[in-house]
Scaffold this active site. Sequence first.
Site, PDB file in Angstrom:
ATOM      1  N   ALA A  67       0.905  -1.314   0.021  1.00  0.00           N
ATOM      2  CA  ALA A  67      -0.138   0.098   0.226  1.00  0.00           C
ATOM      3  C   ALA A  67       0.975   1.203  -0.003  1.00  0.00           C
ATOM      4  O   ALA A  67       1.923   1.168   0.379  1.00  0.00           O
ATOM      5  CB  ALA A  67      -0.971  -0.009   1.310  1.00  0.00           C
ATOM      6  N   GLU A 113       0.140  -9.475  -0.543  1.00  0.00           N
ATOM      7  CA  GLU A 113      -1.316 -10.027  -0.513  1.00  0.00           C
ATOM      8  C   GLU A 113      -2.009  -9.948  -1.890  1.00  0.00           C
ATOM      9  O   GLU A 113      -2.855 -10.852  -2.193  1.00  0.00           O
ATOM     10  CB  GLU A 113      -1.947  -9.225   0.390  1.00  0.00           C
ATOM     11  CG  GLU A 113      -1.495  -9.165   2.039  1.00  0.00           C
ATOM     12  CD  GLU A 113      -1.675  -8.083   2.793  1.00  0.00           C
ATOM     13  OE1 GLU A 113      -1.578  -6.688   2.608  1.00  0.00           O
ATOM     14  OE2 GLU A 113      -2.775  -8.206   4.049  1.00  0.00           O
ATOM     15  N   GLU A 133       4.195  -5.169   7.571  1.00  0.00           N
ATOM     16  CA  GLU A 133       3.368  -4.043   8.139  1.00  0.00           C
ATOM     17  C   GLU A 133       3.581  -3.589   9.361  1.00  0.00           C
ATOM     18  O   GLU A 133       3.436  -2.517   9.818  1.00  0.00           O
ATOM     19  CB  GLU A 133       2.014  -4.429   7.878  1.00  0.00           C
ATOM     20  CG  GLU A 133       1.346  -4.533   6.475  1.00  0.00           C
ATOM     21  CD  GLU A 133       1.663  -5.578   5.612  1.00  0.00           C
ATOM     22  OE1 GLU A 133       2.468  -6.467   6.027  1.00  0.00           O
ATOM     23  OE2 GLU A 133       0.907  -5.634   4.676  1.00  0.00           O
TER      24      GLU A 133
HETATM   25  N1  CAA Z   1       4.415   3.404  -0.454  1.00  0.00           N
HETATM   26  C1  CAA Z   1       5.173   4.585  -1.155  1.00  0.00           C
HETATM   27  N2  CAA Z   1       6.030   4.745  -1.615  1.00  0.00           N
HETATM   28  C2  CAA Z   1       6.807   3.778  -1.538  1.00  0.00           C
HETATM   29  C3  CAA Z   1       6.751   2.324  -1.263  1.00  0.00           C
HETATM   30  C4  CAA Z   1       5.279   2.411  -0.582  1.00  0.00           C
HETATM   31  N3  CAA Z   1       5.087   1.072  -0.253  1.00  0.00           N
HETATM   32  N4  CAA Z   1       7.583   1.750  -1.372  1.00  0.00           N
HETATM   33  C5  CAA Z   1       8.545   2.564  -1.941  1.00  0.00           C
HETATM   34  N5  CAA Z   1       8.261   3.790  -2.149  1.00  0.00           N
HETATM   35  C6  CAA Z   1       8.656   4.846  -2.686  1.00  0.00           C
HETATM   36  C7  CAA Z   1       9.880   5.355  -1.974  1.00  0.00           C
HETATM   37  O1  CAA Z   1       9.229   6.100  -0.800  1.00  0.00           O
HETATM   38  C8  CAA Z   1      10.651   5.975  -3.085  1.00  0.00           C
HETATM   39  O2  CAA Z   1      10.210   7.479  -3.334  1.00  0.00           O
HETATM   40  P1  CAA Z   1      10.967   8.569  -3.424  1.00  0.00           P
HETATM   41  O3  CAA Z   1      12.031   8.123  -4.548  1.00  0.00           O
HETATM   42  O4  CAA Z   1      10.155   9.446  -3.797  1.00  0.00           O
HETATM   43  O5  CAA Z   1      11.849   8.720  -2.115  1.00  0.00           O
HETATM   44  C9  CAA Z   1      10.852   5.126  -4.175  1.00  0.00           C
HETATM   45  O6  CAA Z   1       9.542   4.411  -4.124  1.00  0.00           O
HETATM   46  C10 CAA Z   1      11.991   4.138  -4.200  1.00  0.00           C
HETATM   47  O7  CAA Z   1      11.817   3.401  -2.902  1.00  0.00           O
HETATM   48  P2  CAA Z   1      13.345   3.096  -2.122  1.00  0.00           P
HETATM   49  O8  CAA Z   1      14.342   4.281  -2.396  1.00  0.00           O
HETATM   50  O9  CAA Z   1      13.099   2.807  -0.787  1.00  0.00           O
HETATM   51  O10 CAA Z   1      13.771   1.820  -3.055  1.00  0.00           O
HETATM   52  P3  CAA Z   1      14.702   0.781  -2.813  1.00  0.00           P
HETATM   53  O11 CAA Z   1      14.766  -0.148  -4.093  1.00  0.00           O
HETATM   54  O12 CAA Z   1      15.823   1.039  -2.106  1.00  0.00           O
HETATM   55  O13 CAA Z   1      13.746  -0.117  -1.728  1.00  0.00           O
HETATM   56  C11 CAA Z   1      11.779  -1.283  -1.137  1.00  0.00           C
HETATM   57  C12 CAA Z   1      12.563  -0.903  -2.058  1.00  0.00           C
HETATM   58  C13 CAA Z   1      12.409  -2.361  -0.233  1.00  0.00           C
HETATM   59  C14 CAA Z   1      10.490  -2.046  -1.457  1.00  0.00           C
HETATM   60  C15 CAA Z   1      11.619   0.085  -0.150  1.00  0.00           C
HETATM   61  O14 CAA Z   1      10.886   1.067  -0.780  1.00  0.00           O
HETATM   62  C16 CAA Z   1      10.332  -0.462   1.062  1.00  0.00           C
HETATM   63  O15 CAA Z   1      10.769  -1.027   1.934  1.00  0.00           O
HETATM   64  N6  CAA Z   1       9.006   0.177   0.727  1.00  0.00           N
HETATM   65  C17 CAA Z   1       8.075  -0.013   1.848  1.00  0.00           C
HETATM   66  C18 CAA Z   1       7.526  -1.756   1.858  1.00  0.00           C
HETATM   67  C19 CAA Z   1       6.653  -1.861   2.737  1.00  0.00           C
HETATM   68  O16 CAA Z   1       6.827  -1.499   3.849  1.00  0.00           O
HETATM   69  N7  CAA Z   1       5.424  -2.188   2.303  1.00  0.00           N
HETATM   70  C20 CAA Z   1       4.089  -2.371   3.195  1.00  0.00           C
HETATM   71  C21 CAA Z   1       3.252  -1.225   3.073  1.00  0.00           C
HETATM   72  S1  CAA Z   1       1.789  -1.186   4.243  1.00  0.00           S
HETATM   73  C22 CAA Z   1       0.783  -2.364   3.434  1.00  0.00           C
HETATM   74  O17 CAA Z   1       0.685  -2.812   2.307  1.00  0.00           O
HETATM   75  C23 CAA Z   1      -0.439  -2.551   4.277  1.00  0.00           C
HETATM   76  C24 CAA Z   1      -1.423  -3.479   3.647  1.00  0.00           C
HETATM   77  O18 CAA Z   1      -1.506  -4.766   4.435  1.00  0.00           O
HETATM   78  C25 CAA Z   1      -2.392  -3.103   2.743  1.00  0.00           C
END
Ligand code: CAA
Length: 259
Positions: A67, A113, A133
Amino acid sequence: MKAFESLNVEIKEGIYWLTLNRPEARNALDAKMLEEIDTALVEAEADEDVRVIIIQGAGGKSFAAGADIKQLNTRKPLEALIPGMQGLYQKLENSKKVTIAAVNGYALGGGCELALACDIRIATNKAKLGLPELNLGIIPGAGGTQRLARIVGKGRALDMILTGKIIDGEEAERIGLVTYFVSEDELTSKVESIAGDILKKGPVAIQLAKFAVHKGYDIDEGTAMWIEKLSQAVAFGTEDKDEGTKAFIEKRKAEFKNR
Ligand code: CAA
């Protein structure tokens, strides 16, 4: 076919290719993308020629990073009660088409998911799957707490959810989270080959088999057996059943008509 902002869609030989396309945000599922996936599913569902929906991520780095955390940051408790992503994934699971998740790169949170809600999952050597999460102070809310436990067992699901660990495609295949593990180069040919097998089957039988497995899974076995029986009775009333059995007897390929 509709034009989308955050998706690429293409229909080719019975397959609806749905590509999540926000690579700059690692294909994070924001409200716009979820709305578009919903619209795409309606479109795919209504198209008689479409038999398989393949979901993949653009950019090579991510299937979907979950998300959109920027949008989650301002979400209020009652907003989390709407069907939202969980409701959308229910629709996906209930689709009469066969759904395949082609996971290359990150499938995290709502991205994982999304894959869990598909019928078949394939992961590559670059796949990274997990439900992180709890790092954000929330829990998996799009079916993750339920589907992961049903797919890999409660112990492994609790381990993944409580530690937030990210596993690779090989481990995902070992624990049954994904059905197939392939190299990145083989991904497209593998999904096409699976889709090819599905396309040879009668569409009504596909729909009934999927219904019987999904609907029978969580209920008592006796009732589930009745779901199977009644689904089979429907299959026996189809022209496809006449054709399938006749084609076997006549030693030729069946020409199913979806009726
Ligand atoms: N939401 C919003 N933006 C996100 C995102 C997310 N889930 N995942 C990545 N992005 C964005 C980053 O903010 C970044 O944006 P900017 O360039 O503007 O800063 C861009 O994507 C690139 O991200 P990274 O620089 O972090 O890229 P990376 O390759 O180094 O890492 C990653 C990739 C491991 C996926 C890392 O971005 C990450 O950990 N993302 C979050 C993953 C996460 O926690 N997901 C769970 C979300 S909660 C959920 O899904 C609830 C549910 O049950 C429905």
